[in-house]
Design an enzyme around this catalytic site. Structure first.
Site, short mmCIF file in Angstrom:
data_model
loop_
_atom_site.label_atom_id
_atom_site.label_comp_id
_atom_site.label_asym_id
_atom_site.label_seq_id
_atom_site.Cartn_x
_atom_site.Cartn_y
_atom_site.Cartn_z
N PHE A 140 39.82 35.75 32.56
CA PHE A 140 40.81 36.78 32.89
C PHE A 140 41.89 36.18 33.77
CE2 PHE A 140 42.94 40.02 35.31
CZ PHE A 140 43.29 40.92 34.31
N ASP A 225 42.59 29.18 38.94
CA ASP A 225 43.06 30.55 39.19
C ASP A 225 42.17 31.13 40.29
OD1 ASP A 225 43.59 33.24 39.30
OD2 ASP A 225 43.72 33.53 37.13
N LYS A 254 46.71 38.67 44.95
CA LYS A 254 45.83 39.71 45.50
C LYS A 254 46.00 39.87 47.01
CE LYS A 254 43.58 41.02 41.65
NZ LYS A 254 42.95 40.20 40.63
C1 LIG Z 1 43.77 40.03 39.25
C2 LIG Z 1 43.75 38.69 38.61
C3 LIG Z 1 44.87 38.20 37.91
C4 LIG Z 1 46.10 39.02 37.65
O1 LIG Z 1 46.75 39.46 38.81
P1 LIG Z 1 47.79 40.69 38.70
O2 LIG Z 1 48.34 40.78 40.09
O3 LIG Z 1 46.99 41.89 38.31
O4 LIG Z 1 48.79 40.32 37.69
C5 LIG Z 1 44.78 36.92 37.39
N1 LIG Z 1 43.68 36.18 37.55
C6 LIG Z 1 42.59 36.62 38.20
C7 LIG Z 1 41.39 35.73 38.35
C8 LIG Z 1 42.59 37.90 38.75
O5 LIG Z 1 41.50 38.36 39.37
#
Ligand SMILES: *Cc1c(COP(=O)(O)O)cnc(C)c1O
Length: 401
Positions: A140, A225, A254
């Site tokens: 994700f 990520d 985040k």
């Molecule tokens: C939340 C998240 C995203 C996307 O972030 P947004 O601010 O919702 O675009 C990407 N990668 C990971 C691992 C996430 O938890």
């Protein structure tokens, strides 16, 4: 105005791209939130780890308010006095040399991918338009069309094609598959240190470090990520630190601004981020003075209140408590720091009904995929509050059993 009023109005006028629990929150303080009927709940999700500081942290709120009165947005047509300070402080904190600030997580992932492709053409010598990026199954990384192009989740992709080419998926946690997937045109390997959205999937010990070595050997960039796992959630600034190495690029977002503003960033070396030249990438709101001032204060709070240490201490404590739960519906309890999942057996009837029952007990959590309940409280949580939460969890499992 009661809960039903807001739920009905949202369902009529708001697009249905989420399936929220029917709790309408109107106030938050620390780990607690209140609904429209003034019921109090413990927030055990923290907006998917965007509220690590707890709700409305007084120091972060003050930074919002002070900077909002001073200067909020200039665009990058001009310079502002907050961005240089944020960039420097973030480099000092993370050990990287350069920062590129964006707003949402998905934008920062896109930015990292752009950097990787540019690096691939300009520094590695990949032939034009041939760059490949390796990603993992069940990843994700956000919701843009390019990012969902390498999702393996049918539901994220349906009717959104055509998709962006140049991405390959391999099984998560498998080094041999990574080695096999690399070609002379591979620019980068993009990976989550823990697959949180996929259900708190923790790769085999040593996997990330070995993957980094494989990347190094093949002149491939390792991009972590860390949007959900970073900034203390798992007990370290970056989850990759558990295996003692630094990725070539890390993506954060985040709780970078303590849940009080949308700020994301890519951190990397000067060599890599220098591929960007004026005009090659941008964002109107990226690196705006309000975002930077709030992020600076949030990062200070994170360090001074020792979120890392608390995540280790409370996370270990709570994980052990959860492991003592006896239920025929629990398949596995796993986690790192305060990122914890309970995987239910297929007979449990899905995690959603457990989350609804927990909500009725005053504990807000969210299912991730069908069968996993995710626990990710703010990193300021204390032992006695976890004891309070555990009682609710225990009760719900006893009653559903
Ligand atoms: C939340 C998240 C995203 C996307 O972030 P947004 O601010 O919702 O675009 C990407 N990668 C990971 C691992 C996430 O938890």
């Amino acid at each position: 105005m009661d809960t039903k009023f807001y739920v009905d109005m949202e369902d009529i006028y708001g697009a249905h791209n989420y399936h929220p629990l029917d709790v309408v929150l109107i106030k938050g303080k620390g780990i607690w939130v209140w609904d429209a009927e003034d019921n109090k709940y413990l927030d055990f999700l923290s907006a998917y780890s965007a509220v690590n500081h707890g709700h409305c942290h007084p120091r972060v709120v003050k930074a919002v308010s002070d900077q909002a009165k001073q200067l909020t947005l200039t665009s990058r047509a001009f310079r502002n006095n907050q961005w240089p300070l944020m960039a420097k402080e973030l480099c000092d904190l993370t050990g990287y040399e350069m920062v590129l600030a964006m707003n949402s997580g998905a934008e920062a992932v896109e930015t990292a991918l752009k950097a990787a492709r540019m690096w691939g053409y300009q520094k590695k010598g990949i032939p034009e338009n041939q760059a490949e990026v390796i990603t993992c199954e069940n990843n994700f990384h956000g919701r843009t069309i390019t990012i969902i192009s390498f999702s393996t989740e049918e539901h994220y992709k349906k009717d959104f094609g055509p998709f962006t080419p140049g991405f390959i998926q391999i099984p998560y946690g498998d080094i041999e598959e990574l080695e096999k997937a690399i070609t002379p045109n591979t620019a980068a390997f993009l990976v989550e240190p823990i697959q949180a959205e996929a259900g708190i999937i923790i790769p085999p010990e040593g996997y990330l470090k070995k993957a980094k070595q494989v990347c190094e050997k093949n002149n491939v960039l390792f991009i972590a990520d860390e949007i959900q796992t970073g900034l203390g959630r798992t007990g370290k600034l970056f989850a990759c630190e558990h295996e003692g190495f630094q990725p070539d690029m890390a993506v954060i977002g985040k709780s970078l601004a303590g849940g009080c503003y949308a700020v994301s960033a890519v951190v990397s070396s000067r060599e890599i981020l220098s591929v960007f030249t004026p005009g090659s990438h941008g964002s109107t709101f990226g690196a705006n003075p309000l975002a930077c001032a709030v992020a600076r204060e949030a990062l200070k709070v994170m360090q001074e209140e020792q979120f890392n240490d608390n995540a280790v201490k409370q996370g270990t404590y709570f994980l052990n408590k959860l492991k003592s739960l006896k239920s025929k519906y629990i398949k596995q309890v796993r986690g790192k720091g305060l990122l914890i999942g309970i995987e239910l057996t297929p007979e449990a009837g899905g995690a959603r009904r457990f989350c609804e029952a927990l909500m009725n007990e005053g504990l807000l959590c969210k299912e991730t995929h069908e069968n996993v309940i995710r626990f990710a409280p703010p990193l300021i949580i204390k032992k006695k509050e976890l004891d309070w939460a555990f009682k609710r969890v225990k009760k719900v499992f006893r009653e559903i059993d």
